[in-house]
Design an enzyme around this catalytic site. Sequence first.
Site, PDB file in Angstrom:
ATOM      1  N   ARG A  79       0.863  -1.196   0.000  1.00  0.00           N
ATOM      2  CA  ARG A  79       0.000   0.000   0.000  1.00  0.00           C
ATOM      3  C   ARG A  79       0.893   1.239   0.000  1.00  0.00           C
ATOM      4  NH1 ARG A  79      -4.192  -0.303   4.669  1.00  0.00           N
ATOM      5  NH2 ARG A  79      -5.185  -1.860   3.357  1.00  0.00           N
ATOM      6  N   ARG A 148      -2.483   6.313   9.819  1.00  0.00           N
ATOM      7  CA  ARG A 148      -2.342   5.913   8.403  1.00  0.00           C
ATOM      8  C   ARG A 148      -2.377   7.133   7.471  1.00  0.00           C
ATOM      9  NH1 ARG A 148      -4.636   0.452   7.809  1.00  0.00           N
ATOM     10  NH2 ARG A 148      -4.036  -0.656   9.692  1.00  0.00           N
ATOM     11  N   LYS A 213      -4.897   0.233  14.586  1.00  0.00           N
ATOM     12  CA  LYS A 213      -4.808   1.192  13.492  1.00  0.00           C
ATOM     13  C   LYS A 213      -5.456   2.516  13.898  1.00  0.00           C
ATOM     14  CE  LYS A 213      -6.969  -1.442  10.527  1.00  0.00           C
ATOM     15  NZ  LYS A 213      -7.857  -2.062   9.515  1.00  0.00           N
ATOM     16  N   LYS A 215      -6.847   6.365  12.120  1.00  0.00           N
ATOM     17  CA  LYS A 215      -7.124   6.987  10.822  1.00  0.00           C
ATOM     18  C   LYS A 215      -7.577   8.431  10.964  1.00  0.00           C
ATOM     19  CE  LYS A 215      -8.250   2.590   8.740  1.00  0.00           C
ATOM     20  NZ  LYS A 215      -9.257   1.777   8.036  1.00  0.00           N
ATOM     21  N   CYS A 434     -15.116  -3.166  -1.598  1.00  0.00           N
ATOM     22  CA  CYS A 434     -13.763  -3.457  -1.117  1.00  0.00           C
ATOM     23  C   CYS A 434     -13.151  -4.548  -1.984  1.00  0.00           C
ATOM     24  CB  CYS A 434     -13.819  -3.909   0.327  1.00  0.00           C
ATOM     25  SG  CYS A 434     -14.478  -5.585   0.487  1.00  0.00           S
ATOM     26  N   CYS A 440      -7.774 -10.770  -0.288  1.00  0.00           N
ATOM     27  CA  CYS A 440      -7.986 -10.443   1.116  1.00  0.00           C
ATOM     28  C   CYS A 440      -8.169 -11.712   1.951  1.00  0.00           C
ATOM     29  CB  CYS A 440      -9.206  -9.542   1.284  1.00  0.00           C
ATOM     30  SG  CYS A 440      -9.489  -9.194   3.022  1.00  0.00           S
ATOM     31  N   CYS A 479     -16.757  -8.741   4.022  1.00  0.00           N
ATOM     32  CA  CYS A 479     -16.834  -9.141   5.435  1.00  0.00           C
ATOM     33  C   CYS A 479     -17.225  -7.911   6.235  1.00  0.00           C
ATOM     34  CB  CYS A 479     -15.496  -9.747   5.894  1.00  0.00           C
ATOM     35  SG  CYS A 479     -14.287  -8.530   6.453  1.00  0.00           S
ATOM     36  N   CYS A 483     -14.338  -2.047   4.953  1.00  0.00           N
ATOM     37  CA  CYS A 483     -13.323  -1.336   4.165  1.00  0.00           C
ATOM     38  C   CYS A 483     -13.892  -0.396   3.099  1.00  0.00           C
ATOM     39  CB  CYS A 483     -12.358  -2.328   3.527  1.00  0.00           C
ATOM     40  SG  CYS A 483     -11.462  -3.298   4.764  1.00  0.00           S
TER      41      CYS A 483
HETATM   42 FE1  SRM Z   1      -9.498  -2.342   5.395  1.00  0.00          FE
HETATM   43  C1  SRM Z   1      -8.275  -5.048   6.964  1.00  0.00           C
HETATM   44  C2  SRM Z   1      -8.421  -3.510   2.444  1.00  0.00           C
HETATM   45  C3  SRM Z   1     -10.092   0.676   4.018  1.00  0.00           C
HETATM   46  C4  SRM Z   1     -11.425  -1.537   8.089  1.00  0.00           C
HETATM   47  N1  SRM Z   1      -8.461  -3.966   4.825  1.00  0.00           N
HETATM   48  C5  SRM Z   1      -8.000  -4.950   5.642  1.00  0.00           C
HETATM   49  C6  SRM Z   1      -7.084  -5.902   4.888  1.00  0.00           C
HETATM   50  C7  SRM Z   1      -5.689  -5.397   5.019  1.00  0.00           C
HETATM   51  C8  SRM Z   1      -7.206  -7.386   5.268  1.00  0.00           C
HETATM   52  C9  SRM Z   1      -6.285  -7.931   6.314  1.00  0.00           C
HETATM   53  O1  SRM Z   1      -6.152  -7.354   7.414  1.00  0.00           O
HETATM   54  O2  SRM Z   1      -5.703  -8.985   6.057  1.00  0.00           O
HETATM   55  C10 SRM Z   1      -7.630  -5.694   3.447  1.00  0.00           C
HETATM   56  C11 SRM Z   1      -6.656  -5.984   2.323  1.00  0.00           C
HETATM   57  C12 SRM Z   1      -7.391  -6.472   1.115  1.00  0.00           C
HETATM   58  C13 SRM Z   1      -6.561  -6.533  -0.092  1.00  0.00           C
HETATM   59  O3  SRM Z   1      -6.339  -7.665  -0.606  1.00  0.00           O
HETATM   60  O4  SRM Z   1      -6.118  -5.513  -0.578  1.00  0.00           O
HETATM   61  C14 SRM Z   1      -8.185  -4.293   3.548  1.00  0.00           C
HETATM   62  N2  SRM Z   1      -9.190  -1.532   3.591  1.00  0.00           N
HETATM   63  C15 SRM Z   1      -8.826  -2.201   2.478  1.00  0.00           C
HETATM   64  C16 SRM Z   1      -8.938  -1.334   1.246  1.00  0.00           C
HETATM   65  C17 SRM Z   1      -7.861  -1.616   0.209  1.00  0.00           C
HETATM   66  C18 SRM Z   1     -10.336  -1.503   0.649  1.00  0.00           C
HETATM   67  C19 SRM Z   1     -10.531  -0.940  -0.742  1.00  0.00           C
HETATM   68  O5  SRM Z   1     -11.089  -1.693  -1.531  1.00  0.00           O
HETATM   69  O6  SRM Z   1     -10.174   0.196  -1.010  1.00  0.00           O
HETATM   70  C20 SRM Z   1      -8.858   0.058   1.901  1.00  0.00           C
HETATM   71  C21 SRM Z   1      -7.457   0.549   2.033  1.00  0.00           C
HETATM   72  C22 SRM Z   1      -7.406   1.927   2.598  1.00  0.00           C
HETATM   73  C23 SRM Z   1      -6.045   2.522   2.651  1.00  0.00           C
HETATM   74  O7  SRM Z   1      -5.565   2.967   1.623  1.00  0.00           O
HETATM   75  O8  SRM Z   1      -5.469   2.577   3.742  1.00  0.00           O
HETATM   76  C24 SRM Z   1      -9.416  -0.250   3.284  1.00  0.00           C
HETATM   77  N3  SRM Z   1     -10.501  -0.679   5.986  1.00  0.00           N
HETATM   78  C25 SRM Z   1     -10.729   0.419   5.215  1.00  0.00           C
HETATM   79  C26 SRM Z   1     -11.748   1.222   5.808  1.00  0.00           C
HETATM   80  C27 SRM Z   1     -12.332   2.489   5.235  1.00  0.00           C
HETATM   81  C28 SRM Z   1     -11.594   3.704   5.697  1.00  0.00           C
HETATM   82  O9  SRM Z   1     -10.648   3.600   6.474  1.00  0.00           O
HETATM   83  O10 SRM Z   1     -11.969   4.790   5.285  1.00  0.00           O
HETATM   84  C29 SRM Z   1     -12.137   0.587   6.975  1.00  0.00           C
HETATM   85  C30 SRM Z   1     -13.278   1.017   7.926  1.00  0.00           C
HETATM   86  C31 SRM Z   1     -12.925   2.184   8.769  1.00  0.00           C
HETATM   87  C32 SRM Z   1     -12.280   1.745  10.029  1.00  0.00           C
HETATM   88  O11 SRM Z   1     -11.080   1.459  10.023  1.00  0.00           O
HETATM   89  O12 SRM Z   1     -12.967   1.653  11.036  1.00  0.00           O
HETATM   90  C33 SRM Z   1     -11.343  -0.614   7.075  1.00  0.00           C
HETATM   91  N4  SRM Z   1      -9.767  -3.127   7.240  1.00  0.00           N
HETATM   92  C34 SRM Z   1     -10.649  -2.671   8.172  1.00  0.00           C
HETATM   93  C35 SRM Z   1     -10.652  -3.585   9.290  1.00  0.00           C
HETATM   94  C36 SRM Z   1     -11.525  -3.453  10.566  1.00  0.00           C
HETATM   95  C37 SRM Z   1     -10.900  -2.526  11.544  1.00  0.00           C
HETATM   96  C38 SRM Z   1     -11.647  -2.519  12.842  1.00  0.00           C
HETATM   97  O13 SRM Z   1     -11.544  -1.531  13.574  1.00  0.00           O
HETATM   98  O14 SRM Z   1     -12.312  -3.484  13.179  1.00  0.00           O
HETATM   99  C39 SRM Z   1      -9.746  -4.608   8.964  1.00  0.00           C
HETATM  100  C40 SRM Z   1      -9.391  -5.845   9.830  1.00  0.00           C
HETATM  101  C41 SRM Z   1      -8.494  -5.497  10.952  1.00  0.00           C
HETATM  102  O15 SRM Z   1      -7.948  -4.411  11.091  1.00  0.00           O
HETATM  103  O16 SRM Z   1      -8.335  -6.396  11.780  1.00  0.00           O
HETATM  104  C42 SRM Z   1      -9.220  -4.293   7.668  1.00  0.00           C
HETATM  105 FE1  SF4 Z   2     -11.234  -7.789   3.165  1.00  0.00          FE
HETATM  106 FE2  SF4 Z   2     -13.324  -7.499   4.704  1.00  0.00          FE
HETATM  107 FE3  SF4 Z   2     -11.850  -5.383   4.124  1.00  0.00          FE
HETATM  108 FE4  SF4 Z   2     -13.345  -6.449   2.269  1.00  0.00          FE
HETATM  109  S1  SF4 Z   2     -14.087  -5.508   4.161  1.00  0.00           S
HETATM  110  S2  SF4 Z   2     -11.188  -5.883   2.016  1.00  0.00           S
HETATM  111  S3  SF4 Z   2     -13.287  -8.583   2.748  1.00  0.00           S
HETATM  112  S4  SF4 Z   2     -11.193  -7.112   5.299  1.00  0.00           S
END
Ligand code: SRM
Ligand code: SF4
Length: 574
Positions: A79, A148, A213, A215, A434, A440, A479, A483
């Site tokens: 990333r 981040r 994390k 943000k 996402c 993922c 899930c 994201c």
């Molecule tokens: Fe996310 C985890 C992709 C924005 C909440 N997110 C992941 C992971 C890294 C999976 C992992 O932990 O193994 C995913 C990688 C997938 C892949 O193959 O690329 C992933 N998240 C993404 C992206 C790429 C989605 C997209 O299609 O654009 C976004 C990357 C953003 C960036 O550039 O940094 C992305 N993730 C978000 C957002 C939206 C936002 O931040 O505006 C959220 C919800 C907001 C928040 O954080 O509360 C988000 N991602 C999560 C979570 C749940 C966090 C939590 O508090 O519970 C996880 C899982 C974790 O952290 O354990 C996660």
């Molecule tokens: Fe993966 Fe769940 Fe985030 Fe989608 S919402 S990219 S399935 S961790």
Amino acid sequence: MIEDKNDNNDVSAVEKIKLRSNFLRGTIVEGLKDPLTGAIADDDTALIKFHGSYQQDDRDLRNERRKQKLEPLFQFMIRVRVPGGICSPQQWLEMDRLANTYANKTLKLTTRQAYQFHGVLKRNLKQTIKEVNDALLDTIAACGDVNRNVMCNPNPTLSPVHAEVHEWVAKISAHLTPQTGAYHEIWLDKKRVAGGPQQEEEPIYGKTYLPRKFKMGVAIPPYNDVDVYSQDIGLIAIEADGKLAGFNVVVGGGLGMTHNVRETYPRVGDVIGFCKPDQVIQACEEIVKIQRDYGDRKERAHARLKYTIDDRGVEWFKQELNQRLGWDLEQARPFAFKQNADVYGWLQGIDGKWNRVLFIQNGRVFDTDAYPMMTGLREIAKVHKGDFRLTPNQNLMICGVAEEDKAQMDALLKEYRLGEADQQSAMRLHSMACVAFPTCGLAMAESERYLPSLLTKIEALLDEYGLRDAPITIRMTGCPNGCARPYLAEIAFVGKAPGIYNMYLGAGYHGQRLNRLYKPSLKEEQILEELAPILKDYAEHREADEHFGDFVIRKGYVDEVKEGRLFHEGLEVL
Ligand code: SRM
Ligand code: SF4
């Protein structure tokens, strides 16, 4: 030195890994050199996130490889951090080249205005990260338990304060970047500083960084494209007399939850006050430090700032912050948002130059024979004299096109069919998904690969009811982690199992209100059956200018969610 409150055993496994990692070094260097496996050591998979990478495997191939008794096809996601989403055409060309050289020949524009490469093999990981840095971008702190990529509305069109706000975004981002030399040593072959890591210090984070994390996003009204209420710290730029007066401060947003675990829930942040521009860095730092000191280090599912605040109360948080600051936040200033989606089409900026958001479905840039999007954007980058901006809705903005260059841009958009992308239904233009499968590791259902075809079927309903131009936000995730910020969409689908989704309705059109579970565990046929009568009802009975999210609440399809803690209230199944 910062006192580390977590130098004990009563913490989660990740905390212990951080503690013994020697400021995020672990054994990453050794792991990268091991030719016997495509993976790195288990502990290092937690540490490498702080360097902007995730170890993944191709889930499409998992079963087949297991049958063949091969290890999973390990690969890395990288990333690239792009504060505020702004990058030059040269940087775009470099990202395109790296995607085609080392990754899976696609570029992912994320929901947080970053680039992602997927499918990078271990043997190419270091070189790819090095070349990202050569392009004057980096991957440090793109992931991990730190602050981040700082998001910001990318559109310089409508407000005189954009440039000023962007400067603050860059400063905040730099201020909160980890100081460890590990990144430069591991990826850029820089030597350790004299005295070595023993003398190293993380002045803001300490040696175990944050509990989870963290943000930040900055919204510039009337646009809430960064979904400011979903951020741990959200800032809302306040303008007065054409200048930046300061920022309203929002704290405790976050969207991740776990199916069937009531203690986890999405939460919209609280607006707690206002600060002047020259106070904002201190305010952000102190908020980060409160979370560092009080965030839950035992239970990662309960470790985000939203829970720290809900457990102790917003008033406690404000007092703690004011006390640490040595001054009080002022009362929040008035502001008004009108949407959280992007605005498409050419818009002329206050500098007379032209800017255009291009719809990139789910942020995935790639070529097909029918639609050579990646090639088209490359050709545009070769001649573009302005900049590119990644939007918080996974789209791409071509910015700063002079009047005399616009015709050439239009010709390229036409040649590569990029302009046509904007002529989709308003719902598709308001959609996000996402990544989910195949990369993922947490995906339970398809998302990016499925939403486009589901939308085609929903569009048939929209056409039937005359709603093709109705702006309705729709988001999907594979899930419940959130994201694509699904809980802030008027319609959302959250994956539970292959082909099965929870359906949520009723978020606010400008991202100000969470949606609510309408029906759990639906297959495609059921989704369409459930949606059809509601869309018909909306077409026939909406009030003037009534948004879909407001309508479904008024008509009683779902109850309004007033705060995160009440997200599951009254529901038997989650
Ligand atoms: Fe996310 C985890 C992709 C924005 C909440 N997110 C992941 C992971 C890294 C999976 C992992 O932990 O193994 C995913 C990688 C997938 C892949 O193959 O690329 C992933 N998240 C993404 C992206 C790429 C989605 C997209 O299609 O654009 C976004 C990357 C953003 C960036 O550039 O940094 C992305 N993730 C978000 C957002 C939206 C936002 O931040 O505006 C959220 C919800 C907001 C928040 O954080 O509360 C988000 N991602 C999560 C979570 C749940 C966090 C939590 O508090 O519970 C996880 C899982 C974790 O952290 O354990 C996660
Ligand atoms: Fe993966 Fe769940 Fe985030 Fe989608 S919402 S990219 S399935 S961790």
